[in-house]
Motif scaffolding. Structure first.
Motif, PDB file in Angstrom:
ATOM      1  N   ARG A   2      20.373 -38.672 -14.686  1.00  0.00           N
ATOM      2  CA  ARG A   2      19.562 -37.762 -13.875  1.00  0.00           C
ATOM      3  C   ARG A   2      18.095 -38.180 -13.899  1.00  0.00           C
ATOM      4  O   ARG A   2      17.434 -38.164 -12.859  1.00  0.00           O
ATOM      5  N   ARG A  77      15.109 -32.805  -3.066  1.00  0.00           N
ATOM      6  CA  ARG A  77      16.005 -32.440  -4.169  1.00  0.00           C
ATOM      7  C   ARG A  77      16.445 -30.989  -4.026  1.00  0.00           C
ATOM      8  O   ARG A  77      17.628 -30.673  -4.185  1.00  0.00           O
ATOM      9  N   ARG A  78      15.511 -30.113  -3.675  1.00  0.00           N
ATOM     10  CA  ARG A  78      15.852 -28.703  -3.493  1.00  0.00           C
ATOM     11  C   ARG A  78      16.794 -28.498  -2.309  1.00  0.00           C
ATOM     12  O   ARG A  78      17.671 -27.651  -2.354  1.00  0.00           O
ATOM     13  N   ARG A  80      19.019 -30.719  -1.240  1.00  0.00           N
ATOM     14  CA  ARG A  80      20.343 -31.185  -1.672  1.00  0.00           C
ATOM     15  C   ARG A  80      21.050 -30.163  -2.537  1.00  0.00           C
ATOM     16  O   ARG A  80      22.272 -30.028  -2.496  1.00  0.00           O
ATOM     17  N   HIS A  81      20.291 -29.427  -3.357  1.00  0.00           N
ATOM     18  CA  HIS A  81      20.879 -28.431  -4.256  1.00  0.00           C
ATOM     19  C   HIS A  81      20.891 -27.029  -3.645  1.00  0.00           C
ATOM     20  O   HIS A  81      21.226 -26.062  -4.334  1.00  0.00           O
ATOM     21  N   GLU A  83      18.480 -24.997  -2.850  1.00  0.00           N
ATOM     22  CA  GLU A  83      17.565 -24.074  -3.503  1.00  0.00           C
ATOM     23  C   GLU A  83      16.485 -23.653  -2.505  1.00  0.00           C
ATOM     24  O   GLU A  83      15.788 -24.496  -1.959  1.00  0.00           O
TER      25      GLU A  83
END
Length: 175
Positions: A2, A77-78, A80-81, A83
């Motif tokens: 990660r 990143r957010r 993809r997740h 969020e």
């Protein structure tokens, strides 16, 4: 793993090192008879061109989102997740980035039939050449690989567009 992925997402230097290492390995495999000094020069030139293109794209995307390259990496990143940020500024930046990326994907979609037609013509041409020469093994393997690659491109594109549309609708909902 990660932390390596985060480092590669955020750092242009890390991407340059990875591209250089992979490029040097591929150059060494395909140009065994050449001098190792030329391998390094060729790979460094290739890496510089690729990193230049990536830097321009990152700058353009950062301007569209209203953040810097690190901010874009964090927003991606957010996304993809899945969020949704609480801060109104972050929500606005994510909304702008989603609109820019979704627009780019939709504009690129009109070239998809031409790309698929070209891939199909290449595969069909190789099958015809294989039939003429009497060796169908490689052309059939290539055609199956091409069909699998085209399916993968369609699937990833559809998945990305669904993700971007879902995140856009999630950002519209008031909290």
């Amino acid at each position: 793993m990660r932390t390596l992925k985060l480092w590669l997402d955020r750092s242009l230097t890390a991407q340059a090192v990875l591209i250089f290492a992979l490029g040097l390995g591929l150059t060494a495999v395909f140009h065994r008879d050449g001098h190792p000094g030329w391998w390094v020069i060729r790979t460094a030139l290739f890496t510089a061109v690729v990193i230049g293109i990536v830097a321009v794209q990152r700058r353009r995307t950062g301007r569209a989102a209203g953040t810097g390259p690190r901010g874009v990496a964090e927003i991606n990143r957010r996304i993809r997740h899945r969020e949704v940020p609480e801060d109104p500024e972050e929500r606005a930046a994510m909304r702008r980035l989603l609109a820019e990326q979704l627009g780019r994907m939709e504009r690129g979609g009109r070239w998809l039939p031409y790309w698929l037609g070209c891939m199909g013509l290449v595969a069909a041409g190789l099958i015809v050449l294989g039939a003429v020469t009497g060796s169908l093994t490689f052309p059939l393997v290539f055609a199956v690989g091409t069909a699998g690659f085209c399916y993968w491109v369609f699937r990833m594109r559809r998945r990305s567009m669904e993700l971007h549309r879902d995140m856009t609708s999630a950002l519209r909902d008031p909290r």
